[in-house]
Motif scaffolding. Structure first.
Motif, PDB file in Angstrom:
ATOM      1  N   HIS A  81     -19.774   0.537  -6.798  1.00 23.83           N
ATOM      2  CA  HIS A  81     -19.529   0.188  -5.394  1.00 23.83           C
ATOM      3  C   HIS A  81     -20.744  -0.539  -4.835  1.00 23.83           C
ATOM      4  N   LEU A 101     -16.042   7.323   3.070  1.00 24.07           N
ATOM      5  CA  LEU A 101     -15.167   6.649   4.028  1.00 24.07           C
ATOM      6  C   LEU A 101     -15.030   7.458   5.322  1.00 24.07           C
ATOM      7  N   SER A 104     -19.118   3.882   9.303  1.00 26.42           N
ATOM      8  CA  SER A 104     -19.087   2.432   9.078  1.00 26.42           C
ATOM      9  C   SER A 104     -20.489   1.882   8.839  1.00 26.42           C
ATOM     10  N   HIS A 107     -21.329  -1.243   6.436  1.00 30.35           N
ATOM     11  CA  HIS A 107     -20.626  -2.459   6.845  1.00 30.35           C
ATOM     12  C   HIS A 107     -21.303  -3.689   6.243  1.00 30.35           C
ATOM     13  N   MET A 121      -7.410  -4.010   2.177  1.00 29.89           N
ATOM     14  CA  MET A 121      -8.097  -2.951   2.899  1.00 29.89           C
ATOM     15  C   MET A 121      -7.129  -1.805   3.186  1.00 29.89           C
ATOM     16  N   SER A 122      -7.602  -0.580   2.987  1.00 31.07           N
ATOM     17  CA  SER A 122      -6.770   0.576   3.318  1.00 31.07           C
ATOM     18  C   SER A 122      -6.778   0.794   4.830  1.00 31.07           C
ATOM     19  N   GLU A 124      -7.438   3.540   6.299  1.00 28.53           N
ATOM     20  CA  GLU A 124      -8.615   4.349   6.620  1.00 28.53           C
ATOM     21  C   GLU A 124      -9.855   3.473   6.776  1.00 28.53           C
ATOM     22  N   GLU A 125     -10.022   2.487   5.868  1.00 27.30           N
ATOM     23  CA  GLU A 125     -11.164   1.589   5.973  1.00 27.30           C
ATOM     24  C   GLU A 125     -11.076   0.767   7.254  1.00 27.30           C
ATOM     25  N   GLU A 126      -9.892   0.300   7.582  1.00 25.75           N
ATOM     26  CA  GLU A 126      -9.699  -0.476   8.804  1.00 25.75           C
ATOM     27  C   GLU A 126     -10.080   0.339  10.040  1.00 25.75           C
ATOM     28  N   ARG A 140     -16.124  -5.780   5.587  1.00 25.74           N
ATOM     29  CA  ARG A 140     -15.599  -4.690   4.763  1.00 25.74           C
ATOM     30  C   ARG A 140     -16.687  -3.630   4.634  1.00 25.74           C
ATOM     31  N   LEU A 141     -16.324  -2.456   4.147  1.00 20.61           N
ATOM     32  CA  LEU A 141     -17.281  -1.381   3.911  1.00 20.61           C
ATOM     33  C   LEU A 141     -17.743  -1.422   2.452  1.00 20.61           C
ATOM     34  N   GLN A 144     -16.300   0.760  -0.327  1.00 17.74           N
ATOM     35  CA  GLN A 144     -14.919   0.542  -0.753  1.00 17.74           C
ATOM     36  C   GLN A 144     -14.744  -0.670  -1.658  1.00 17.74           C
TER      37      GLN A 144
END
Length: 163
Positions: A81, A101, A104, A107, A121-122, A124-126, A140-141, A144
């Protein structure tokens, strides 16, 4: 011996007569209880096991750019990751939740051509990204996103989230 280690030892003794599959499963569960990241290693290995196999010896080169504009070129093993890659290279990217997760603080902002190649993107990530400062259309994170050959040569920006 701490309480978790004691429980682990007792459970392992009881399971010795059981099948090897159950023993391995119990070891994984109890090793995550004893790990400082509380399950990150187990979850990561489940999520990236296939990727780790296919990129076992391959590395990908790319560059992090911090909020001050300083560039940090890195070489990363496939399947890792981006949060872990940053930490492995002493790059300041917080990751307060340890990659679970739940925040943030890892980021990242991607180039559009790279962002388009990332997996979807999931939800949860959103939701977590909604809490990030300096949110962009290509945010994005880092916890992830896994290193793949598609990331070769990219530059990824660490926004000034209170840096």
């Amino acid at each position: 011996m701490n309480a978790h280690a004691s429980v682990f030892a007792t459970m392992m003794q009881r399971s010795m007569s059981r099948s090897p599959v159950r023993i391995r499963a119990r070891r994984m569960v109890f090793s995550t209880m004893l790990s400082p990241t509380m399950g990150r290693s187990f979850a990561s290995s489940l999520n990236t096991q296939g990727a780790r196999r296919s990129f076992a010896q391959e590395t990908v080169s790319f560059t992090y750019i911090d909020p001050t504009g300083e560039e940090f070129p890195v070489e990363a093993e496939g399947g890792k990751h981006l949060l872990d890659v940053a930490h492995d290279n002493n790059i300041e990217l917080e990751g307060a939740c340890g990659g679970e997760l739940a925040c943030s603080t890892c980021h990242l902002v991607f180039e559009e051509k790279i962002y388009d190649k990332l997996p979807p993107m999931s939800e949860e990530e959103e939701d977590m990204l909604d809490l990030a400062f300096e949110l962009t259309d290509t945010s994005r994170l880092g916890c992830q996103i896994q290193v793949t050959k598609d990331l070769e040569g990219m530059t990824v920006r660490i926004p000034d989230d209170g840096y």
